[in-house]
Design a protein around this motif. Structure first.
Motif, PDB file in Angstrom:
ATOM      1  N   HIS A 208       6.178 117.110  25.654  1.00  0.00           N
ATOM      2  CA  HIS A 208       6.821 116.171  24.742  1.00  0.00           C
ATOM      3  C   HIS A 208       8.326 116.279  24.944  1.00  0.00           C
TER       4      HIS A 208
ATOM      5  N   LYS B  97      -1.543 110.315  22.711  1.00  0.00           N
ATOM      6  CA  LYS B  97      -0.746 110.275  23.944  1.00  0.00           C
ATOM      7  C   LYS B  97      -1.113 111.405  24.888  1.00  0.00           C
TER       8      LYS B  97
ATOM      9  N   PRO C 294      -1.079 106.338  27.657  1.00  0.00           N
ATOM     10  CA  PRO C 294      -0.488 107.378  26.798  1.00  0.00           C
ATOM     11  C   PRO C 294       0.882 106.924  26.295  1.00  0.00           C
ATOM     12  N   VAL C 295       0.951 106.487  25.069  1.00  0.00           N
ATOM     13  CA  VAL C 295       2.174 105.840  24.565  1.00  0.00           C
ATOM     14  C   VAL C 295       3.203 106.861  24.100  1.00  0.00           C
ATOM     15  N   ASP C 296       4.369 106.826  24.737  1.00  0.00           N
ATOM     16  CA  ASP C 296       5.495 107.658  24.318  1.00  0.00           C
ATOM     17  C   ASP C 296       6.696 106.767  24.007  1.00  0.00           C
TER      18      ASP C 296
ATOM     19  N   ARG D 187       3.376 102.707  17.444  1.00  0.00           N
ATOM     20  CA  ARG D 187       2.783 103.089  18.730  1.00  0.00           C
ATOM     21  C   ARG D 187       1.336 102.627  18.857  1.00  0.00           C
TER      22      ARG D 187
ATOM     23  N   ARG E 227       0.151 100.315  21.837  1.00  0.00           N
ATOM     24  CA  ARG E 227      -1.015 100.665  22.663  1.00  0.00           C
ATOM     25  C   ARG E 227      -1.966  99.477  22.787  1.00  0.00           C
TER      26      ARG E 227
ATOM     27  N   ASP F 249       0.023 102.786  33.211  1.00  0.00           N
ATOM     28  CA  ASP F 249       0.913 103.816  32.681  1.00  0.00           C
ATOM     29  C   ASP F 249       1.820 104.385  33.763  1.00  0.00           C
TER      30      ASP F 249
ATOM     31  N   TYR G  65       4.798 113.405  21.462  1.00  0.00           N
ATOM     32  CA  TYR G  65       5.215 112.803  22.732  1.00  0.00           C
ATOM     33  C   TYR G  65       6.671 113.141  23.024  1.00  0.00           C
TER      34      TYR G  65
END
Length: 329
Positions: A67, A191, A217-219, A257, A261, A279, A329
């Motif tokens: 993260h 994530k 994987p949403v950051d 988020r 996504r 991604d 994240y």
């Protein structure tokens, strides 16, 4: 789209299907032009011939602490005469440790790791000393994960993966459900879980059966890109917080988020791109082109979305939502 996400979108954030459709053809071409990473580069990852359990342990523990690496100053340093930044430096130091002693990533060692050990491991000494900003948090995540693997899976990541049967969500013991018991993988937007699956699937260590349940994987990088491209629209109060760089609440961050996504899931279906391939491009694009400060479109035509991006006239107006005190994240 899940009922959960639809419920969130009615409250504060909504999808913009027209923008998603407009971006799709440009995204397909850009993503397909990017080389596929098989995550076997020994600069960052274990070698191809490493033992299965050792590789799985490396990825589950490294992703657990993957993260935000910096707060007040960049997490970057020279290692072996090369400059590494952010996640690149994190995985470089992880790979060096694995090469020295793969057993460092055993659940038994991780269950006892101290914050001083984490700080020592993930720091570069010298004139311009750098270290991760939260060694105590990362040590806690590693200990919790190590103890959980011992308690529930006999210390074996292979057993965890096998127990899922290759499913993400389509059965009670899908890997996304099994991972939620670990603090590091408790993010409602999952994530780190999807990043772990992306790594081990690309390495050929697991075959996902319910591929329709894959997610990006949403950051913060992917969220920033979605906001600038207009794939999602926050209501005025949230948009004001973004522009003023005011801190989001936990629920606002999760809500945003989750809808982001969903936007990327729609994009993956329109473009016929695997969410993990999508991604790859989005993470590269967010780190190298559509950066938080001084995005490439200010001084060049490098961005492939210039013709359809609603932020092209003033890309720095929408920087990214501010939420830094998190290990999600």
């Amino acid at each position: 789209m899940s009922a959960e996400v639809i419920n969130y979108s009615f409250k504060k954030v909504s999808l913009r299907e027209y923008s998603i459709s407009s971006v799709a053809p440009y995204l397909r071409e850009a993503a397909n032009s990017l080389p596929r990473d098989d995550f076997t580069n020994t600069e960052y990852y274990p070698p191809k011939n490493a033992e299965l359990e050792d590789v799985l342990r490396y990825f589950i523990f490294m992703v657990a602490i993957d993260h935000r690496t910096s707060r007040d100053k960049p997490y970057e340093a020279y290692v072996d005469s090369r400059l590494y930044h952010g996640a690149d430096l994190l995985y470089k130091l992880g790979s060096k440790k694995f090469a020295e002693d793969p057993s460092f990533f055993s659940p038994e060692r991780m269950a006892k790791i101290s914050s001083n050990e984490v700080s020592e491991w993930l720091s570069i000494k010298g004139v311009n000393e750098v270290s991760v900003w939260d060694p105590e948090v990362r040590a806690d995540l590693l200990r919790d994960l190590g103890r959980g693997l011992i308690k529930w899976f006999e210390g074996s990541v292979t057993k965890l993966v096998n127990m899922s049967g290759g499913y993400l969500k389509s059965r009670p013991q899908g890997i996304t459900y099994l991972m939620k018991r670990f603090k590091a993988y408790s993010d409602p937007v999952e994530k780190k879980t999807y990043l772990f699956v992306k790594f081990v699937e690309r390495r050929g260590l697991v075959s996902v059966i319910d591929v329709w349940n894959k997610e990006v994987p949403v950051d913060n990088h992917l969220t920033r890109v979605a906001l600038r491209l207009g794939l999602v629209t926050p209501e005025e109060d949230l948009l004001k917080k973004i522009k003023m760089r005011e801190t989001f609440t936990w629920s606002e961050d999760v809500m945003l988020r989750l809808v982001v996504r969903s936007a990327y899931k729609m994009l993956s279906r329109i473009t016929y791109l695997d969410p993990f391939i999508l991604d790859d491009f989005l993470w590269y694009f967010g780190r190298k082109v559509c950066t938080r400060d001084k995005p490439a479109c200010i001084s060049s035509s490098e961005c492939p979305f210039l013709k359809v991006c609603p932020s092209r006239e003033d890309p720095e107006e929408v920087v990214e939502h501010h939420y830094v005190d998190t290990y999600y994240y």
